[in-house]
Design a protein around this motif. Sequence first.
Motif, PDB file in Angstrom:
ATOM      1  N   THR A   1      14.528 -30.482 -47.036  1.00 37.56           N
ATOM      2  CA  THR A   1      15.561 -29.507 -47.387  1.00 37.56           C
ATOM      3  C   THR A   1      15.367 -28.224 -46.586  1.00 37.56           C
ATOM      4  N   ARG A   2      16.435 -27.456 -46.504  1.00 32.72           N
ATOM      5  CA  ARG A   2      16.382 -26.175 -45.810  1.00 32.72           C
ATOM      6  C   ARG A   2      15.383 -25.244 -46.494  1.00 32.72           C
ATOM      7  N   GLY A   3      15.280 -25.354 -47.814  1.00 31.05           N
ATOM      8  CA  GLY A   3      14.317 -24.531 -48.540  1.00 31.05           C
ATOM      9  C   GLY A   3      12.897 -24.805 -48.104  1.00 31.05           C
ATOM     10  N   ALA A   4      12.562 -26.063 -47.824  1.00 31.33           N
ATOM     11  CA  ALA A   4      11.218 -26.407 -47.366  1.00 31.33           C
ATOM     12  C   ALA A   4      10.966 -25.873 -45.961  1.00 31.33           C
ATOM     13  N   VAL A   5      11.971 -25.971 -45.105  1.00 31.70           N
ATOM     14  CA  VAL A   5      11.831 -25.455 -43.738  1.00 31.70           C
ATOM     15  C   VAL A   5      11.587 -23.957 -43.749  1.00 31.70           C
ATOM     16  N   ASP A   6      12.248 -23.252 -44.665  1.00 29.64           N
ATOM     17  CA  ASP A   6      12.120 -21.792 -44.726  1.00 29.64           C
ATOM     18  C   ASP A   6      10.781 -21.336 -45.291  1.00 29.64           C
ATOM     19  N   VAL A   7      10.237 -22.082 -46.247  1.00 24.46           N
ATOM     20  CA  VAL A   7       9.047 -21.606 -46.950  1.00 24.46           C
ATOM     21  C   VAL A   7       7.744 -22.096 -46.322  1.00 24.46           C
ATOM     22  N   LEU A   8       7.775 -23.207 -45.588  1.00 23.60           N
ATOM     23  CA  LEU A   8       6.555 -23.777 -45.020  1.00 23.60           C
ATOM     24  C   LEU A   8       6.331 -23.297 -43.595  1.00 23.60           C
ATOM     25  N   THR A   9       5.062 -23.142 -43.237  1.00 23.38           N
ATOM     26  CA  THR A   9       4.737 -22.860 -41.849  1.00 23.38           C
ATOM     27  C   THR A   9       4.910 -24.140 -41.032  1.00 23.38           C
ATOM     28  N   GLU A  10       4.823 -23.998 -39.721  1.00 27.50           N
ATOM     29  CA  GLU A  10       4.993 -25.159 -38.846  1.00 27.50           C
ATOM     30  C   GLU A  10       3.952 -26.242 -39.149  1.00 27.50           C
ATOM     31  N   GLU A  11       2.700 -25.843 -39.297  1.00 25.15           N
ATOM     32  CA  GLU A  11       1.656 -26.835 -39.563  1.00 25.15           C
ATOM     33  C   GLU A  11       1.831 -27.473 -40.938  1.00 25.15           C
ATOM     34  N   GLN A  12       2.187 -26.669 -41.925  1.00 27.07           N
ATOM     35  CA  GLN A  12       2.397 -27.206 -43.268  1.00 27.07           C
ATOM     36  C   GLN A  12       3.555 -28.205 -43.294  1.00 27.07           C
TER      37      GLN A  12
END
Length: 302
Positions: free
Chosen positions: A164-175
């Motif tokens: 989801t877009r929410g996951a892309v926004d809240v997680l860092t690239e590595e996460q």
Amino acid sequence: MITAVGLAGYAVLVGVTVPPRLARARWAHRAPGLAVLAWQGLMATFVVAGALSVYHLAMTDHHVHDGLAGLFAACALGADDPSAGEHLPAVGEALVIAAPLVVVLLPAGSLAGYAWRARRARDRQLDLLALVGEPAPEYGATIVDHGVPAVYCLGGRRAHVVVTRGAVDVLTEEQLRAVLEHERAHVEGRHHVVKMLVDAFSYAFRGLPLARHAKEQTYLLLEMVADDRALRHHSRDALATAMYEVAAGRAPQAALGASGSDVVVRLRRVLTPHPRPHRAAWLGIVLASVTAPVLPLLVTCG
């Protein structure tokens, strides 16, 4: 009769006594893939032992003295005998022969039903993704415009990893890449097939301790297998943080997701690793899991 009682006792041992102990086994979380094999072995053993115990009990006066060959001979009566018409089994005998087959066909029919429903559910989700999803080739995933952080996958021939877009926004690239690796492990390991097998067994033998424990534990163990795959390429902190962030997200019924009610158990495991079982123990568990379903066949053939 003694053989029938022995096989029935073996089925009870596998279906009632062993499951609670395996569910509490400490080694299972240290070697989740091995534990999944053990649960699959118990389910196969219960079906084989149950079917053969019913066969022996029902055929006491007919073919039990011939072992497994008696069952095959009864089922194929008349195939090579020109006078078969004079020796066809009565309706009662036909029902007796069918009795052990029911034990096998019950989970098989349940599996067919689950596979059909799961495929329909996946197809509906894939059709929806085609409308609302945005391909993200850099991640090998499809992004859905939804505010709640969630990551999940749809298995099968048209497998998709969804974020989801929410996951892309809240997680860092590595996460983000760590949790995506977790989902790819589900896809490449064909964990949706294992999930269907345990769902079908649980439905066919609902109320049986083995069915309940096998479903609960297999779901958790598959997530642990995927966690271990992600940890091969990413740090424990990255994966643990990603799991925490997407814990509130919910995957569709036909999907496998990184979130769920077992996140706390998995987080503790990811952050406090334990050594894998000794090789001798590993080989012993594999051997027991593979040979347990074969023992009833050996007894019957004998």
